[in-house]
Design an enzyme around this catalytic site. Structure first.
Site, PDB file in Angstrom:
ATOM      1  N   ASP A 176     -25.758 -44.528   6.212  1.00 43.28           N
ATOM      2  CA  ASP A 176     -26.795 -43.584   5.826  1.00 43.28           C
ATOM      3  C   ASP A 176     -26.310 -42.193   6.222  1.00 43.28           C
ATOM      4  OD1 ASP A 176     -27.172 -45.163   8.293  1.00 43.28           O
ATOM      5  OD2 ASP A 176     -28.811 -43.813   8.732  1.00 43.28           O
ATOM      6  N   GLU A 382     -19.746 -39.608  18.254  1.00 42.25           N
ATOM      7  CA  GLU A 382     -20.222 -40.606  17.292  1.00 42.25           C
ATOM      8  C   GLU A 382     -19.264 -40.755  16.106  1.00 42.25           C
ATOM      9  OE1 GLU A 382     -23.235 -38.892  14.932  1.00 42.25           O
ATOM     10  OE2 GLU A 382     -24.260 -40.769  14.472  1.00 42.25           O
TER      11      GLU A 382
HETATM   12  O1  LIG Z   1     -32.336 -41.499  12.540  1.00 45.30           O
HETATM   13  C1  LIG Z   1     -31.604 -41.499  11.351  1.00 45.30           C
HETATM   14  C2  LIG Z   1     -30.886 -42.833  11.155  1.00 45.30           C
HETATM   15  O2  LIG Z   1     -30.079 -43.082  12.294  1.00 45.30           O
HETATM   16  C3  LIG Z   1     -29.440 -44.335  12.446  1.00 45.30           C
HETATM   17  O3  LIG Z   1     -28.202 -44.350  11.706  1.00 45.30           O
HETATM   18  C4  LIG Z   1     -27.044 -43.830  12.316  1.00 45.30           C
HETATM   19  O4  LIG Z   1     -26.914 -44.176  13.695  1.00 45.30           O
HETATM   20  C5  LIG Z   1     -26.862 -45.583  14.002  1.00 45.30           C
HETATM   21  C6  LIG Z   1     -26.655 -45.698  15.500  1.00 45.30           C
HETATM   22  O5  LIG Z   1     -25.375 -45.283  15.888  1.00 45.30           O
HETATM   23  C7  LIG Z   1     -25.733 -46.286  13.209  1.00 45.30           C
HETATM   24  O6  LIG Z   1     -25.853 -47.668  13.385  1.00 45.30           O
HETATM   25  C8  LIG Z   1     -25.835 -45.943  11.725  1.00 45.30           C
HETATM   26  O7  LIG Z   1     -24.692 -46.492  11.085  1.00 45.30           O
HETATM   27  C9  LIG Z   1     -25.850 -44.427  11.571  1.00 45.30           C
HETATM   28  O8  LIG Z   1     -25.823 -44.036  10.233  1.00 45.30           O
HETATM   29  C10 LIG Z   1     -30.314 -45.514  12.034  1.00 45.30           C
HETATM   30  O9  LIG Z   1     -29.559 -46.705  11.965  1.00 45.30           O
HETATM   31  C11 LIG Z   1     -31.051 -45.279  10.738  1.00 45.30           C
HETATM   32  O10 LIG Z   1     -31.889 -46.356  10.428  1.00 45.30           O
HETATM   33  C12 LIG Z   1     -31.866 -43.995  10.902  1.00 45.30           C
HETATM   34  O11 LIG Z   1     -32.669 -43.761   9.782  1.00 45.30           O
END
Ligand SMILES: OC[C@H]1O[C@H](O[C@H]2O[C@H](CO)[C@@H](O)[C@H](O)[C@H]2O)[C@H](O)[C@@H](O)[C@@H]1O
Length: 432
Positions: A176, A382
């Site tokens: 995302d 990250e």
């Molecule tokens: O809050 C926005 C989005 O954040 C997350 O996605 C991102 O961080 C996660 C944790 O590191 C990772 O798993 C993911 O690949 C990233 O894109 C979350 O998973 C989303 O649902 C959320 O909307």
């Protein structure tokens, strides 16, 4: 903590979070967190991380995106079986497999039933089943409410609901957001995530099926062993018939046609979609090499190694996510630890000498770049920028986050695998 006053989902074991903004457990991040824990000798903590995810899976029938109430509507790339395999290979703990098996069966059922599972026909008319991402949500994400309503501005109610669904579905994919899910490859308003059969998801499910087969064989459960051996071989065939391109030496996502479809011959109520490969370059096109979709000694492995080498994704500081700079975080020029790790591990296990050399070289440039960025910022990050050693990543809907779970795990596991040559400087060449 009072669960009525907090969005955190209660968990019974030690919790490891990615860091900064992300103060809760995330599903697919946990695989690389566990890799780091195992390198650090923290096997019991790793088991606790798995136990937390298993408890969530028992509660919901799938592992949610993360341990927050607002993540209950979707999962994330399904890597629980890989986490269990990593810990089992260290501990030979059969009790863990015994506990995990029924949970993995439920998780498998979640990913292989409608609406996640879809049917398609190959060019010979043979029917196959593959899976897609699909969030059970069609409103703005609570965690990014204002952003989502802004993206959908001016749309009528039903178009906006469809877009919100594809936004949440992109969050289930872990990517995302990315041009990968956009019809025009540049605008979030054209997201079609739920109408795509993704290469990586099906590679993960193939791995899950092989892992369940393996766990069942250890536990002496022949019925499940046979059932999952056959599920894995069906998926392997489907991946090769629908997603593989021999000409390009890689796998491509298949886009489902919303209009073009017929009904299944076996059961005349089930839709069989028409589809088309969208032949664009993404790091996910190479995940099946890591997942072992091509058997040992298969000559197509050399084609994949060559295709990756020429893809334009292999850059001075890691593997770019895509070739398109959209300003989204899962696109060029960002390099993400989980993708870099899967590419390196896939190349290393390919059995192709050039692949092994590439794996080592990518690992060195990744470690260097992480080290240099750490030196500048004082923290692990990250995501990074693949174009230049030590450059930090960016883009997307939030600022670059620090910590960082999967980056720590990957760097530790690469250092364990390859070490660092005493005669090579750790800083980036032009920083010396
Ligand atoms: O809050 C926005 C989005 O954040 C997350 O996605 C991102 O961080 C996660 C944790 O590191 C990772 O798993 C993911 O690949 C990233 O894109 C979350 O998973 C989303 O649902 C959320 O909307």
């Amino acid at each position: 903590m009072n669960p009525n006053k907090n969005t955190l989902l209660p968990l019974n074991n030690t919790v490891l979070v990615p860091g900064a903004r992300f103060r809760e457990v995330y599903y697919w991040d946990s695989y690389w967190v566990i890799k780091g824990l195992l390198v650090s000798g923290m096997t019991d903590t790793a088991k606790g991380v798995i136990e937390n995810l298993m408890e969530l899976a028992e509660r919901y029938g799938f592992v949610p995106n993360g341990a927050r109430i607002y993540y209950e509507n979707r999962s994330q790339p399904p890597l629980l079986s890989m986490m269990i395999r990593a810990v089992y290979e260290k501990t030979h703990d059969k009790a863990l497999l015994k506990r995990a098996l029924p949970i993995l069966l439920r998780e498998h059922a979640f990913w292989t039933s409608e609406p996640h599972e879809v049917r398609v026909r190959d060019k010979n008319g043979d029917e196959h089943r593959l899976s897609r991402f699909w969030a059970h949500w069609n409103s703005p994400r609570p965690e990014s409410f204002t952003i989502d309503t802004h993206v959908a501005r001016g749309m009528n109610k039903s178009r906006a609901a469809q877009l919100y669904h594809d936004i949440a579905t992109a969050a289930e994919s872990g990517w995302d957001f990315s041009s990968r899910w956009m019809e025009d490859q540049q605008n979030l308003r054209t997201l079609r995530t739920s109408m795509i059969i993704p290469v990586d998801l099906n590679a993960f499910l193939f791995q899950m099926e092989k892992n369940v087969e393996y766990f069942a064989s250890i536990l002496g459960n022949q019925t499940i062993q046979t059932q999952f051996a056959s599920a894995a071989s069906d998926r392997q065939r489907a991946i090769q018939r629908i997603l593989w391109s021999r000409k390009r030496g890689q796998w491509f996502d298949a886009w489902l046609s919303p209009n073009g479809c017929s009904f299944s011959e076996n059961d005349n109520k089930t839709i069989v979609y028409e589809w088309k490969q969208k032949r664009l370059t993404y790091a996910s096109n190479f995940v099946p090499l890591w997942a072992g979709v091509l058997p040992k000694g298969d000559p197509r492995r050399a084609l994949v190694v060559e295709a990756l080498n020429k893809s334009g994704l292999v850059l001075p500081a890691g593997i770019a996510t895509s070739l398109r700079n959209t300003g989204q975080q899962w696109d060029f020029p960002n390099a993400w630890a989980p993708l870099v790790d899967m590419v390196i591990e896939g190349l290393d296990a390919s059995g192709i000498p050039r692949g092994k050399m590439m794996a080592k070289a990518i690992s060195q440039s990744w470690i260097r770049s992480n080290y240099e960025a750490y030196h500048q910022v004082g923290k692990m990050l990250e995501k990074y920028d693949a174009t230049s050693c030590g450059k930090i990543g960016g883009g997307g809907e939030y600022n670059l986050q620090t910590g960082f779970g999967w980056s720590n795990g990957v760097v530790l596991s690469l250092l364990q695998k390859y070490g660092w040559p005493a005669d090579k400087p750790l800083f980036c060449p032009d920083a010396l």
